[in-house]
Scaffold this motif. Structure first.
Motif, short mmCIF file in Angstrom:
data_model
loop_
_atom_site.label_atom_id
_atom_site.label_comp_id
_atom_site.label_asym_id
_atom_site.label_seq_id
_atom_site.Cartn_x
_atom_site.Cartn_y
_atom_site.Cartn_z
N ARG A 118 -56.91 25.10 102.32
CA ARG A 118 -56.56 25.24 100.91
C ARG A 118 -55.08 25.57 100.78
O ARG A 118 -54.51 26.27 101.62
N ALA A 119 -54.47 25.05 99.70
CA ALA A 119 -53.03 25.24 99.49
C ALA A 119 -52.71 26.64 98.96
O ALA A 119 -51.63 27.17 99.18
N THR A 120 -53.65 27.23 98.23
CA THR A 120 -53.41 28.54 97.62
C THR A 120 -53.26 29.60 98.70
O THR A 120 -54.08 29.70 99.61
N ARG A 121 -52.22 30.39 98.58
CA ARG A 121 -52.01 31.49 99.52
C ARG A 121 -52.40 32.79 98.84
O ARG A 121 -52.14 32.98 97.64
N PRO A 122 -53.02 33.70 99.58
CA PRO A 122 -53.36 35.00 98.97
C PRO A 122 -52.11 35.72 98.47
O PRO A 122 -51.06 35.67 99.13
N THR A 123 -52.24 36.37 97.34
CA THR A 123 -51.16 37.25 96.90
C THR A 123 -51.25 38.59 97.64
O THR A 123 -50.27 39.31 97.72
N ARG A 124 -52.44 38.89 98.15
CA ARG A 124 -52.60 40.12 98.95
C ARG A 124 -53.66 39.85 100.00
O ARG A 124 -54.74 39.34 99.68
N ALA A 125 -53.34 40.13 101.25
CA ALA A 125 -54.32 40.01 102.34
C ALA A 125 -55.16 41.27 102.37
O ALA A 125 -54.63 42.38 102.44
N LEU A 126 -56.47 41.09 102.32
CA LEU A 126 -57.36 42.25 102.24
C LEU A 126 -57.67 42.81 103.61
O LEU A 126 -57.90 42.07 104.57
N LEU A 127 -57.72 44.12 103.66
CA LEU A 127 -58.17 44.82 104.85
C LEU A 127 -59.31 45.76 104.43
O LEU A 127 -59.33 46.25 103.28
N PRO A 128 -60.26 46.00 105.33
CA PRO A 128 -61.34 46.95 105.01
C PRO A 128 -60.75 48.28 104.54
O PRO A 128 -59.77 48.77 105.11
N GLY A 129 -61.34 48.83 103.51
CA GLY A 129 -60.83 50.08 102.92
C GLY A 129 -59.97 49.85 101.70
O GLY A 129 -59.74 50.78 100.93
N ASP A 130 -59.49 48.60 101.51
CA ASP A 130 -58.71 48.30 100.31
C ASP A 130 -59.59 48.39 99.06
O ASP A 130 -60.82 48.37 99.14
N ARG A 131 -58.94 48.45 97.92
CA ARG A 131 -59.64 48.39 96.63
C ARG A 131 -59.26 47.10 95.92
O ARG A 131 -58.11 46.65 95.97
N VAL A 132 -60.23 46.52 95.24
CA VAL A 132 -60.00 45.37 94.35
C VAL A 132 -60.60 45.78 93.01
O VAL A 132 -61.82 45.75 92.84
N GLY A 133 -59.75 46.21 92.09
CA GLY A 133 -60.28 46.82 90.87
C GLY A 133 -61.11 48.03 91.27
O GLY A 133 -60.66 48.89 92.03
N SER A 134 -62.35 48.07 90.78
CA SER A 134 -63.24 49.18 91.15
C SER A 134 -63.88 49.00 92.52
O SER A 134 -64.50 49.93 93.04
N LEU A 135 -63.78 47.80 93.08
CA LEU A 135 -64.56 47.47 94.28
C LEU A 135 -63.87 47.95 95.56
O LEU A 135 -62.66 47.86 95.70
#
Ligand SMILES: [Zn+2]
Length: 243
Positions: A118-135
């Motif tokens: 896919r051409a879209t690149r993440p704006t943020r690479a997720l690592l365990p322990g991160d938050r995404v909104g409330s998640l």
């Protein structure tokens, strides 16, 4: 696209609910929605329409893993909502760039299933322990090397990607369900998946939302049975009892 609501924050979007159900989720936040997974290619229009119908804007697009039925509409959705954050685990983002190599410390098993570039690149690479909104981002490798799950501490909802399936019978990915075998067929490494399933169970979720199959409320007993079956399978050397 079938739309089902579960509690105040979770909306399940299901494409092909009868034959080959593929789920995405809208998670409600104060500023709009986090979209978890993007479905097969061709899902963007219906996904955007569902968000509008539910009264919000997609602010974040997060993937559980890089398989084609989860990352398929990433580029078209990103083009439609270019201001949304794009959040993918650091490990599985490599598949989206076309890198299918394994790290030296990973099991020598071949990643399985479709990994579209896919051409879209993440704006943020997720690592365990991160938050995404409330998640909360929780490591869930095994189905793919870098799968992550998302846990909502507001109500105990666990969005597990393909770490579990509920279609065809609740199972840990890698344990084949003849009536819906695809998550097992596409699973990289069952022993790793079993470890992740135990870690997800330890969160004591009140609701299990997966990539394939209906949302399950009060899922702990079913998760325990699925984990016990996966453990037996691992201990017997991974032999499949397909009949
Ligand atoms: Zn998958």
């Amino acid at each position: 696209m079938r739309v089902t609501r579960h509690g105040p924050s979770l909306i399940q979007l299901t494409r092909f609910p009868l034959l080959f159900p593929v789920n995405c989720y809208l998670v409600r936040e104060d500023d709009g929605f986090t979209l978890i997974d993007t479905g097969l290619a061709g899902s963007a229009k219906a996904t955007l329409a569902a968000a509008i119908a539910e009264g919000g804007t997609i602010r974040r697009i997060a993937l559980t893993h890089a398989h084609g039925d989860h990352a398929g509409s990433l580029d078209t959705l990103h083009a439609a909502v270019p201001g949304a954050e794009v959040l993918v685990s650091d490990r599985d983002a490599r598949f989206l760039r076309g890198d299918h190599g394994l790290d030296p410390d990973e099991p020598r098993a071949k990643p399985r299933g479709s990994f579209p570039t896919r051409a879209t690149r993440p704006t943020r690479a997720l690592l365990p322990g991160d938050r995404v909104g409330s998640l909360q981002v929780v490591a869930a490798p095994g189905h793919t090397p870098g799968q992550v799950a998302f846990f909502d501490p507001r109500d105990g909802t666990l969005i597990a990607g393909d770490a579990f399936q509920t279609r065809g019978g609740v199972a840990v990915c890698g344990v084949l369900r003849p009536r819906f075998p695809f998550p097992a067929i596409a699973t990289w490494h069952l022993p790793t998946a079993l470890g992740s399933a135990r870690a997800l169970r330890a969160l004591d979720p009140t609701r299990l939302a997966v990539g394939h199959g209906d949302v399950l409320d009060q899922p702990l007993a079913a998760m325990d049975r699925a984990i016990a079956e996966a453990r037996r399978r691992v201990e017997s050397g991974g032999r499949r009892r397909d009949a």
